[in-house]
Design a protein around this motif. Structure first.
Motif, PDB file in Angstrom:
ATOM      1  N   GLY A 170     -67.893  41.507  89.859  1.00  0.00           N
ATOM      2  CA  GLY A 170     -67.867  42.023  91.215  1.00  0.00           C
ATOM      3  C   GLY A 170     -68.567  41.102  92.195  1.00  0.00           C
ATOM      4  N   PRO A 171     -68.688  41.532  93.431  1.00  0.00           N
ATOM      5  CA  PRO A 171     -69.205  40.649  94.485  1.00  0.00           C
ATOM      6  C   PRO A 171     -70.712  40.436  94.436  1.00  0.00           C
ATOM      7  N   ASP A 172     -71.467  41.346  93.838  1.00  0.00           N
ATOM      8  CA  ASP A 172     -72.930  41.247  93.881  1.00  0.00           C
ATOM      9  C   ASP A 172     -73.537  41.384  92.487  1.00  0.00           C
ATOM     10  N   PRO A 173     -73.340  40.386  91.620  1.00  0.00           N
ATOM     11  CA  PRO A 173     -73.936  40.481  90.289  1.00  0.00           C
ATOM     12  C   PRO A 173     -75.456  40.435  90.362  1.00  0.00           C
ATOM     13  N   GLU A 174     -76.084  41.053  89.369  1.00  0.00           N
ATOM     14  CA  GLU A 174     -77.537  41.102  89.351  1.00  0.00           C
ATOM     15  C   GLU A 174     -78.114  39.710  89.105  1.00  0.00           C
ATOM     16  N   GLN A 183     -78.889  30.679  81.269  1.00  0.00           N
ATOM     17  CA  GLN A 183     -79.831  30.048  80.356  1.00  0.00           C
ATOM     18  C   GLN A 183     -79.296  30.061  78.928  1.00  0.00           C
ATOM     19  N   ALA A 184     -78.722  31.188  78.529  1.00  0.00           N
ATOM     20  CA  ALA A 184     -78.165  31.289  77.178  1.00  0.00           C
ATOM     21  C   ALA A 184     -77.006  30.328  76.990  1.00  0.00           C
ATOM     22  N   LEU A 185     -76.132  30.230  77.990  1.00  0.00           N
ATOM     23  CA  LEU A 185     -75.003  29.316  77.896  1.00  0.00           C
ATOM     24  C   LEU A 185     -75.468  27.867  77.846  1.00  0.00           C
ATOM     25  N   ALA A 186     -76.488  27.549  78.629  1.00  0.00           N
ATOM     26  CA  ALA A 186     -77.012  26.184  78.629  1.00  0.00           C
ATOM     27  C   ALA A 186     -77.619  25.823  77.289  1.00  0.00           C
ATOM     28  N   GLU A 187     -78.184  26.806  76.607  1.00  0.00           N
ATOM     29  CA  GLU A 187     -78.824  26.573  75.315  1.00  0.00           C
ATOM     30  C   GLU A 187     -77.880  26.801  74.137  1.00  0.00           C
ATOM     31  N   ASN A 188     -76.618  27.140  74.428  1.00  0.00           N
ATOM     32  CA  ASN A 188     -75.599  27.348  73.392  1.00  0.00           C
ATOM     33  C   ASN A 188     -76.040  28.369  72.343  1.00  0.00           C
ATOM     34  N   ARG A 189     -76.566  29.487  72.799  1.00  0.00           N
ATOM     35  CA  ARG A 189     -77.035  30.517  71.874  1.00  0.00           C
ATOM     36  C   ARG A 189     -76.411  31.867  72.227  1.00  0.00           C
ATOM     37  N   PRO A 190     -76.346  32.785  71.261  1.00  0.00           N
ATOM     38  CA  PRO A 190     -75.819  34.126  71.541  1.00  0.00           C
ATOM     39  C   PRO A 190     -76.750  34.883  72.482  1.00  0.00           C
ATOM     40  N   PHE A 191     -76.200  35.873  73.168  1.00  0.00           N
ATOM     41  CA  PHE A 191     -77.037  36.716  74.012  1.00  0.00           C
ATOM     42  C   PHE A 191     -76.444  38.117  74.091  1.00  0.00           C
ATOM     43  N   ASN A 192     -77.314  39.077  74.381  1.00  0.00           N
ATOM     44  CA  ASN A 192     -76.930  40.481  74.548  1.00  0.00           C
ATOM     45  C   ASN A 192     -77.561  40.991  75.839  1.00  0.00           C
ATOM     46  N   CYS A 193     -76.836  41.824  76.548  1.00  0.00           N
ATOM     47  CA  CYS A 193     -77.380  42.376  77.791  1.00  0.00           C
ATOM     48  C   CYS A 193     -76.558  43.589  78.205  1.00  0.00           C
ATOM     49  N   GLU A 194     -77.079  44.313  79.188  1.00  0.00           N
ATOM     50  CA  GLU A 194     -76.333  45.367  79.864  1.00  0.00           C
ATOM     51  C   GLU A 194     -76.104  44.911  81.292  1.00  0.00           C
ATOM     52  N   VAL A 195     -74.854  44.958  81.731  1.00  0.00           N
ATOM     53  CA  VAL A 195     -74.522  44.460  83.060  1.00  0.00           C
ATOM     54  C   VAL A 195     -73.571  45.444  83.735  1.00  0.00           C
ATOM     55  N   LEU A 196     -73.712  45.593  85.029  1.00  0.00           N
ATOM     56  CA  LEU A 196     -72.823  46.451  85.802  1.00  0.00           C
ATOM     57  C   LEU A 196     -71.535  45.697  86.091  1.00  0.00           C
ATOM     58  N   ASN A 197     -70.429  46.233  85.611  1.00  0.00           N
ATOM     59  CA  ASN A 197     -69.120  45.604  85.804  1.00  0.00           C
ATOM     60  C   ASN A 197     -68.193  46.523  86.600  1.00  0.00           C
ATOM     61  N   TYR A 198     -67.070  45.946  87.014  1.00  0.00           N
ATOM     62  CA  TYR A 198     -66.085  46.665  87.819  1.00  0.00           C
ATOM     63  C   TYR A 198     -64.756  46.750  87.081  1.00  0.00           C
ATOM     64  N   ARG A 199     -64.198  47.967  87.076  1.00  0.00           N
ATOM     65  CA  ARG A 199     -62.868  48.150  86.508  1.00  0.00           C
ATOM     66  C   ARG A 199     -61.801  47.716  87.514  1.00  0.00           C
ATOM     67  N   LYS A 200     -60.567  47.722  87.042  1.00  0.00           N
ATOM     68  CA  LYS A 200     -59.462  47.346  87.905  1.00  0.00           C
ATOM     69  C   LYS A 200     -59.338  48.276  89.102  1.00  0.00           C
ATOM     70  N   ASP A 201     -59.650  49.556  88.921  1.00  0.00           N
ATOM     71  CA  ASP A 201     -59.530  50.522  90.017  1.00  0.00           C
ATOM     72  C   ASP A 201     -60.735  50.495  90.963  1.00  0.00           C
ATOM     73  N   GLY A 202     -61.682  49.610  90.723  1.00  0.00           N
ATOM     74  CA  GLY A 202     -62.826  49.483  91.603  1.00  0.00           C
ATOM     75  C   GLY A 202     -64.039  50.277  91.172  1.00  0.00           C
ATOM     76  N   SER A 203     -63.883  51.176  90.210  1.00  0.00           N
ATOM     77  CA  SER A 203     -65.025  51.941  89.730  1.00  0.00           C
ATOM     78  C   SER A 203     -65.922  51.041  88.883  1.00  0.00           C
TER      79      SER A 203
END
Length: 269
Positions: A170-174, A183-203
């Motif tokens: 979405g437009p305003d990621p945390e 940081q995880a991508l730069a270090e080539n390591r796995p990562f886990n998180c909870e992130v607010l995402n947007y569905r196709k219908d906008g919810s």
């Protein structure tokens, strides 16, 4: 030239006897039938009984000028099922009154078909799980999503393939999420998180995301495999509990009365 070919090549005379065979043919005869046929051997006597009549029929058709190609399979002497693409091709005779010779060619497709079967099994397994599965290339462009992904996000595979994996943010990621994932991508390591995402219908929905990089033999990243789960309800319950606890704590902090807590046995705690 024939000996450098990965295909099995036999040149058969008009009676079906071996005139020429390449190294691949010798290897496959050894692997499959456990024998090493000499030049001059009748090739049809070497085949398993269940294949002889069909092979002879195709040989006759090729000797009469037709090119025959088909898939076939047989078990080798260890019991492993082997698959081949075989071709019978006519070769011109030396004189007009001679019958044509035949070139027999076989290409071993066992490894390819086993790989395809394994991929079909994996795709079936991935498509049947309820979690969303996303696979992307090294540039993080999506190459695969399963049905679970579509169920959670509303985006079909056709709408997702080729897009960057961040299109659900979405437009305003945390900012904290962006920092941790970069940081995880730069270090080539796995990562886990909870992130607010947007569905196709906008919810919106809370996505419990797990991403694992896949490396080749040299250690270079070739793919990323992401697994997502909609944890919106769990997040709602957790936030509601935290809010309730905060209200209760505020009540205690501002109350003029004393509060005593006791356990089920009546002992104060």
């Amino acid at each position: 030239v024939l000996d450098s070919s990965e295909q099995m090549h036999l040149v058969l005379d008009a009676d079906g006897r071996i005139e020429v065979l390449n190294q691949t043919a010798r290897r496959l005869f050894s692997e499959i039938l456990g024998l090493s046929p000499p030049v001059g051997a009748m090739v049809f006597d070497l085949l398993p009984p269940g294949l002889r009549s069909r092979a002879w029929r195709h040989f006759i058709e090729a000797r009469e000028g037709r090119t025959i190609q088909h898939d076939t399979e047989l078990h080798d002497h260890t019991g492993r099922l082997r698959r081949f693409i075989v071709r019978y091709s006519p070769l011109p005779a030396d004189t007009s009154d001679q019958l044509a010779r035949v070139c027999f060619t076989a290409y071993d497709i066992t490894a390819r078909t086993e790989t395809e079967a394994e991929l079909r099994l994996r795709n079936h397994a991935l498509s049947s799980v309820s979690q969303g599965v996303v696979i992307s290339d090294a540039q993080r462009k999506i190459t695969y999503v399963n049905e679970g992904f579509t169920t959670i996000t509303g985006f079909t595979a056709a709408e997702s393939l080729g897009r960057n994996c961040n299109f659900l943010q979405g437009p305003d990621p945390e900012p904290e999420f962006l920092t941790s994932i970069r940081q995880a991508l730069a270090e080539n390591r796995p990562f886990n998180c909870e992130v607010l995402n947007y569905r196709k219908d906008g919810s919106t929905f809370w996505n419990e995301l797990s991403v694992t990089p896949v490396k080749d033999a040299t250690g270079a990243i070739t793919q990323y495999v992401g697994v997502q789960r909609d944890v919106t309800e769990r997040r709602r319950q957790r936030d509601a509990l935290a809010a309730s606890q905060a209200r209760l704590q505020a009540l205690f902090d501002h109350a003029n009365d004393a509060f005593l807590l006791a356990d089920d046995s009546g002992h104060y705690i």
